[in-house]
Design a protein around this motif. Sequence first.
Motif, PDB file in Angstrom:
ATOM      1  N   TYR A 147     -18.138 -64.030  89.550  1.00 35.62           N
ATOM      2  CA  TYR A 147     -17.036 -63.715  88.642  1.00 35.62           C
ATOM      3  C   TYR A 147     -16.080 -62.878  89.296  1.00 35.62           C
ATOM      4  O   TYR A 147     -16.357 -62.354  90.387  1.00 35.62           O
ATOM      5  N   PRO A 148     -14.766 -62.676  88.885  1.00 35.72           N
ATOM      6  CA  PRO A 148     -13.738 -62.166  89.847  1.00 35.72           C
ATOM      7  C   PRO A 148     -14.065 -60.759  90.493  1.00 35.72           C
ATOM      8  O   PRO A 148     -14.502 -59.853  89.581  1.00 35.72           O
ATOM      9  N   PHE A 149     -14.087 -60.742  91.631  1.00 39.36           N
ATOM     10  CA  PHE A 149     -14.338 -59.475  92.174  1.00 39.36           C
ATOM     11  C   PHE A 149     -13.492 -58.231  91.933  1.00 39.36           C
ATOM     12  O   PHE A 149     -13.686 -57.067  91.645  1.00 39.36           O
ATOM     13  N   VAL A 150     -12.056 -58.428  92.465  1.00 38.58           N
ATOM     14  CA  VAL A 150     -11.053 -57.511  92.624  1.00 38.58           C
ATOM     15  C   VAL A 150     -10.800 -56.804  91.315  1.00 38.58           C
ATOM     16  O   VAL A 150     -10.981 -55.839  90.809  1.00 38.58           O
ATOM     17  N   SER A 151     -10.309 -57.816  90.111  1.00 38.03           N
ATOM     18  CA  SER A 151     -10.164 -57.423  88.860  1.00 38.03           C
ATOM     19  C   SER A 151     -11.257 -56.642  88.164  1.00 38.03           C
ATOM     20  O   SER A 151     -11.172 -55.517  87.383  1.00 38.03           O
ATOM     21  N   VAL A 152     -12.471 -56.808  88.291  1.00 39.47           N
ATOM     22  CA  VAL A 152     -13.669 -56.304  87.848  1.00 39.47           C
ATOM     23  C   VAL A 152     -14.012 -54.991  88.199  1.00 39.47           C
ATOM     24  O   VAL A 152     -14.129 -53.936  87.705  1.00 39.47           O
ATOM     25  N   THR A 153     -14.296 -54.959  89.668  1.00 44.99           N
ATOM     26  CA  THR A 153     -14.182 -53.780  90.512  1.00 44.99           C
ATOM     27  C   THR A 153     -13.104 -52.628  90.338  1.00 44.99           C
ATOM     28  O   THR A 153     -13.472 -51.491  89.948  1.00 44.99           O
ATOM     29  N   PHE A 154     -11.964 -53.203  90.107  1.00 42.64           N
ATOM     30  CA  PHE A 154     -10.723 -52.396  89.954  1.00 42.64           C
ATOM     31  C   PHE A 154     -10.884 -51.553  88.554  1.00 42.64           C
ATOM     32  O   PHE A 154     -10.615 -50.346  88.335  1.00 42.64           O
ATOM     33  N   SER A 155     -11.171 -52.311  87.626  1.00 39.91           N
ATOM     34  CA  SER A 155     -11.183 -51.886  85.935  1.00 39.91           C
ATOM     35  C   SER A 155     -12.488 -50.815  86.014  1.00 39.91           C
ATOM     36  O   SER A 155     -12.098 -49.872  85.361  1.00 39.91           O
ATOM     37  N   ILE A 156     -13.474 -51.054  86.298  1.00 39.76           N
ATOM     38  CA  ILE A 156     -14.476 -50.404  86.289  1.00 39.76           C
ATOM     39  C   ILE A 156     -14.339 -49.228  87.155  1.00 39.76           C
ATOM     40  O   ILE A 156     -14.732 -48.108  86.679  1.00 39.76           O
ATOM     41  N   THR A 157     -13.795 -49.232  88.274  1.00 39.97           N
ATOM     42  CA  THR A 157     -13.470 -48.123  89.334  1.00 39.97           C
ATOM     43  C   THR A 157     -12.671 -46.944  88.609  1.00 39.97           C
ATOM     44  O   THR A 157     -12.915 -45.929  88.295  1.00 39.97           O
ATOM     45  N   LEU A 158     -11.509 -47.612  87.818  1.00 40.99           N
ATOM     46  CA  LEU A 158     -10.761 -46.900  87.074  1.00 40.99           C
ATOM     47  C   LEU A 158     -11.326 -46.170  85.973  1.00 40.99           C
ATOM     48  O   LEU A 158     -11.039 -44.964  85.761  1.00 40.99           O
ATOM     49  N   ALA A 159     -12.085 -46.650  85.240  1.00 45.11           N
ATOM     50  CA  ALA A 159     -12.850 -46.057  83.901  1.00 45.11           C
ATOM     51  C   ALA A 159     -13.756 -45.037  84.523  1.00 45.11           C
ATOM     52  O   ALA A 159     -13.826 -43.902  83.771  1.00 45.11           O
ATOM     53  N   LEU A 160     -14.356 -45.471  85.429  1.00 42.79           N
ATOM     54  CA  LEU A 160     -15.541 -44.122  85.952  1.00 42.79           C
ATOM     55  C   LEU A 160     -14.538 -42.964  86.794  1.00 42.79           C
ATOM     56  O   LEU A 160     -15.041 -42.128  86.593  1.00 42.79           O
TER      57      LEU A 160
END
Length: 296
Positions: free
Chosen positions: A14-27
């Motif tokens: 599943y999408p790498f950039v969007s998922v990783t970016f969203s989780i990174t911002l949340a963390l």
Amino acid sequence: MEQKTRTKRKLGSYPFVSVTFSITLALFVIGLFGLMALHANKLTSIIQENIELQVFLNKQISAGEVSKINRTIGSKAYVIKENNEPRIRLVTKDEAAAQFIEDTGEDFKEFLGDNPLRDVLIINVKTTYQSADSLKMIKKDIEKMSGVYEVSYVESLVESINENLAKIGVILIGFFTILLIVVVILINNTIKLALFSQRFLIRSMQLVGATSGFIRKPFLKRSIWYGFLAGLFSSLMLLALLMYANQRIEDIRALQDFKNLGILFGGLIVLGITVGFLSTYRAVKKYLQMSLDELY
């Protein structure tokens, strides 16, 4: 052939950039709060460690007796140690008189004919012994020693600090709990939306006889990788922010503990992996149990 190649390329992904970016911002947000909490906790410890107990000694006490009292108090568990040396400072009555004259400009010895002040041992107590009850026990313990006249400290200041710390602690715990819930929900929804496009692929794998465990495996592996990268990226962002703050804010390094910072950064990585894994597991399980009509 083009459709088969496209299906294989997207299998378990599943999408790498969007998922990783969203989780990174949340963390990053929760890590930023963690940094603030660590600095506040360190500042609190410094304030508490600077609370002083004044041990007034008897008049006409010998230097040997003063040294003995100093060693006895220094061996106590409640005294702060720096480089294995107790934080105890001796202020003689002559030094105290000179300081008083310098501050007020009045020489009281001229009209009194004597120095009524006493030698004082000033000690700093560990934060774990900063409660009102503990300080009272320490006071009684020291006053039992031979050669000690009285032990004094500002009780109202200690009570005020402890009350404010208790209130601030409750507020921080409440805010952290709310923030953690929001972050978990955000990561969960991000992964759920990312897997939404995979629902028909999951059903197709079911139809060809794939087991639930076989279907989940590639998704869960990828979720662990995404969570690790998100935790790592958020930690690097916080580290960069911290380095920038060290250059701009004077003496902020004194509030930093590298051990606690390491625990915080490691916690972000573990949190990213854990929440990503559980969210992916729940999302895949949901799509596995859906009927065809619900998938549409």
